[in-house]
Design an enzyme around this catalytic site. Structure first.
Site, mmCIF file in Angstrom:
data_model
loop_
_atom_site.group_PDB
_atom_site.id
_atom_site.type_symbol
_atom_site.label_atom_id
_atom_site.label_comp_id
_atom_site.label_asym_id
_atom_site.label_seq_id
_atom_site.Cartn_x
_atom_site.Cartn_y
_atom_site.Cartn_z
ATOM 1 N N ARG A 1 34.757 27.921 38.349
ATOM 2 C CA ARG A 1 35.425 28.849 37.429
ATOM 3 C C ARG A 1 36.930 28.599 37.395
ATOM 4 O O ARG A 1 37.580 28.892 36.406
ATOM 5 C CB ARG A 1 35.063 30.298 37.806
ATOM 6 N N LYS B 1 29.934 24.212 52.402
ATOM 7 C CA LYS B 1 28.520 24.529 52.233
ATOM 8 C C LYS B 1 27.775 24.147 53.503
ATOM 9 O O LYS B 1 27.950 23.050 54.020
ATOM 10 C CB LYS B 1 27.948 23.766 51.031
HETATM 11 N N1 BES Z 1 28.126 24.457 42.250
HETATM 12 C C1 BES Z 1 27.858 25.709 42.844
HETATM 13 C C2 BES Z 1 26.689 26.455 42.181
HETATM 14 C C3 BES Z 1 25.333 25.826 42.297
HETATM 15 C C4 BES Z 1 24.466 26.216 43.302
HETATM 16 C C5 BES Z 1 24.875 24.928 41.359
HETATM 17 C C6 BES Z 1 23.202 25.676 43.383
HETATM 18 C C7 BES Z 1 23.616 24.369 41.434
HETATM 19 C C8 BES Z 1 22.769 24.759 42.457
HETATM 20 C C9 BES Z 1 29.085 26.624 42.745
HETATM 21 O O1 BES Z 1 30.310 25.994 42.771
HETATM 22 C C10 BES Z 1 29.057 27.544 43.912
HETATM 23 O O2 BES Z 1 29.184 27.077 45.004
HETATM 24 N N2 BES Z 1 28.882 28.834 43.658
HETATM 25 C C11 BES Z 1 28.840 29.813 44.661
HETATM 26 C C12 BES Z 1 29.698 30.963 44.219
HETATM 27 C C13 BES Z 1 29.993 31.976 45.288
HETATM 28 C C14 BES Z 1 30.859 31.381 46.377
HETATM 29 C C15 BES Z 1 30.673 33.152 44.657
HETATM 30 C C16 BES Z 1 27.370 30.253 44.826
HETATM 31 O O3 BES Z 1 26.665 30.322 43.818
HETATM 32 O O4 BES Z 1 26.956 30.453 45.950
HETATM 33 ZN ZN ZN Z 2 31.032 25.712 44.768
#
Ligand code: BES
Ligand code: ZN
Ligand code: ZN
Length: 489
Positions: free
Chosen positions: A335, A261
């Site tokens: 997931r 991230k």
């Molecule tokens: N934990 C995150 C989602 C999230 C984002 C929760 C902001 C709370 C606040 C999740 O694991 C994630 O990183 N999701 C990605 C998915 C993508 C790579 C398909 C996302 O939402 O960007």
């Molecule tokens: Zn994630």
């Protein structure tokens, strides 16, 4: 810490702050106000039926909370929660020490549900994450609640539920440095023992034996071992023959893994285990209050890091149920661990219904913001309707996203059965579709709590940080669950 106690209250004599809920058609008998003050209050409440009017009774205060009980219950109760938060802020501001925070709560023209909603608002609003503060912040002290409104049993069962919300918020607010998968699992195990809930904690070796390829892959880059926690509350008088399975995402910290991230996106990712904390809290509350429903909780726990032999995009994983998954993005890790847990629930418990809670997608936050849960269902239309209605009642609202067949294409892979990431559109639904594959024919509800589990800034009666959002919803759902086994849902 806030503490409720039942008492007979005569506001005119009480030595301390008094909160008076001023409902419709009140006779003004109990209000310690002069004629002038009463006229002032009446004109004020006519202008603003939800006003909080404060009278100085130095060193104390009288808080008159006006509300309109004629409005639909869910509306007036939410107003009461919000006004409770205002009063909590005022008490904390005005009080010099904890003792002078002692407060009596009474009213006229109110029903018990309204008093309880107000107390709930006070409890939620009084919370702050204080563990690392060297100077103890101020909190509302004792609140004496007019005993005519509430039995001791009702008070105790509500407080047990609210206490679970408190603990959920503590866990979610704790940084990964102090709460990793192993510690969290052992904390859950300790509580389960106290509550006589069956709890089994699988370590890495056992997870390997079981072939949970998703959980193991996400854990690969971490020095901390994963855990898989299985808890079961099976009351003798259960209304359901097959259990309700609660699955919670327990990513103790989400760095994104090799798809790390960037920018600000990593901060607050200690909250990525809120789904697991929520589901554990719901099961504990159901057990403590002896709800007659057989419930299991399945909690996959690990952090996600880019270290060592971290799993990589292009890897192909074999999941607990044998499904193969192409990893497209390591940041879509939730997931992967949930898929193993859902498949484990289906294979080992034949549940009546699987519900998961997960901080799964940023897309859920972009779609509906921080005001509710993005939800989906498969073969679970009736229980979903019940959940939706309860969501409005407790103000933990749920909105249904479509699960059209077209989205199935989003998770089809050229190299494996599924891929963990779609084309970028409808990301919340893509994630839900991925998970629904593992529930197979079992009725399934997916709750994406990314927008509500953790608030970056104060919202409603929540301080910045973890909210415990979803616990009241699922607890009330279990309370009403009887219908499920009788075909009413
Ligand atoms: N934990 C995150 C989602 C999230 C984002 C929760 C902001 C709370 C606040 C999740 O694991 C994630 O990183 N999701 C990605 C998915 C993508 C790579 C398909 C996302 O939402 O960007
Ligand atoms: Zn994630
Ligand atoms: Zn995540």
């Amino acid at each position: 810490m806030l503490h409720f106690e039942l008492s007979e209250i005569a506001p005119k004599e009480f030595e301390g702050n008094v909160i008076f809920l001023y409902g419709n058609d009140v006779s003004d008998r109990k209000l310690p106000l002069t004629k002038k003050e009463l006229d002032y209050l009446k004109s004020h409440s006519e202008n603003d039926p939800e006003a909080v009017v404060v009278f100085d009774r130095l060193p104390y205060h009288l808080y008159v909370v006006c509300f309109d009980g004629e409005k639909p219950a869910q509306v007036s109760q939410e107003h009461l929660r919000k006004n409770a938060a205002k009063v909590v802020d005022m008490i904390k501001k005005e009080c010099l020490d904890e003792e002078c925070c002692d407060t009596a709560l009474t009213g006229e023209g109110v029903i018990p549900e309204e008093i309880v909603a107000f107390m709930e608002g006070m409890w939620l609003a009084d919370y702050s994450f204080d563990r690392y503060k060297t100077k103890e912040p101020k909190h509302v002290g004792k609140v004496y609640v007019e005993s005519n409104f509430l039995s001791k049993e009702d008070l105790d069962s509500n407080v047990r539920l609210w206490n679970r919300i408190y603990w959920c918020r503590e866990w979610v607010n704790m940084p990964v440095a102090d709460l990793n998968a192993e510690k969290f699992a052992s904390e859950l195990d300790d509580i389960a023992k106290d509550l006589k809930v069956d709890c089994t904690v699988f370590d890495k070796k056992k997870i390997e034996e079981l072939g949970m390829g998703g959980l193991l892959a996400v854990n690969q880059g971490s020095v901390d071992e994963p855990r898989f926690v299985v808890m079961e509350y099976k009351p003798r008088h259960a209304v359901n023959t097959k259990p309700l399975a609660l699955v919670g995402k327990g990513v103790m910290y989400d760095t994104g893994g090799l798809n790390i991230k960037t920018g600000d996106y990593m901060s607050e990712m200690k909250s990525d285990m809120a789904g697991a904390a929520t589901m554990a809290s719901v099961l504990f509350a159901a057990a403590e209050n002896e709800l007659p429903v057989h419930v299991v909780a399945l909690l996959p726990l690990t952090d996600s890091r880019p270290g060592f032999n971290a799993y990589a995009p292009d890897d192909v994983l074999t999941m607990y149920d044998g499904t193969t998954v192409e990893v497209v993005n390591t940041d879509a890790e939730g997931r992967l661990i949930l898929a193993d847990a859902i498949a484990y629930a289906v294979r080992n418990y034949s549940p009546e219904l699987v519900v998961d809670a997960a901080t799964l997608t940023g897309a859920a936050v972009r779609a509906i913001g921080t005001y509710g849960i993005a939800a989906m269902q498969q073969h679970a239309e009736n229980p979903f309707q019940l959940l939706r209605i309860i969501g409005e009642q407790v103000h933990e609202r749920v909105v249904e996203f479509p699960f059209w067949d077209d989205y199935d294409e989003h998770v089809k892979s050229d190299f494996a059965d599924l891929k963990n990431c779609g084309p970028g559109q409808a990301g919340t639904i893509t994630a839900g579709k991925f998970l629904a594959h593992f529930a197979k024919e079992t009725p399934y509800i997916h709750l994406d709590i990314a927008g509500v589990a953790y608030f970056s800034k104060k919202q409603w009666y929540y301080a910045p940080g973890a909210s415990g959002f979803g616990i009241r919803l699922l607890y009330a759902f279990i309370q009403m669950y009887e219908g499920a086994s009788k075909g009413k849902m």
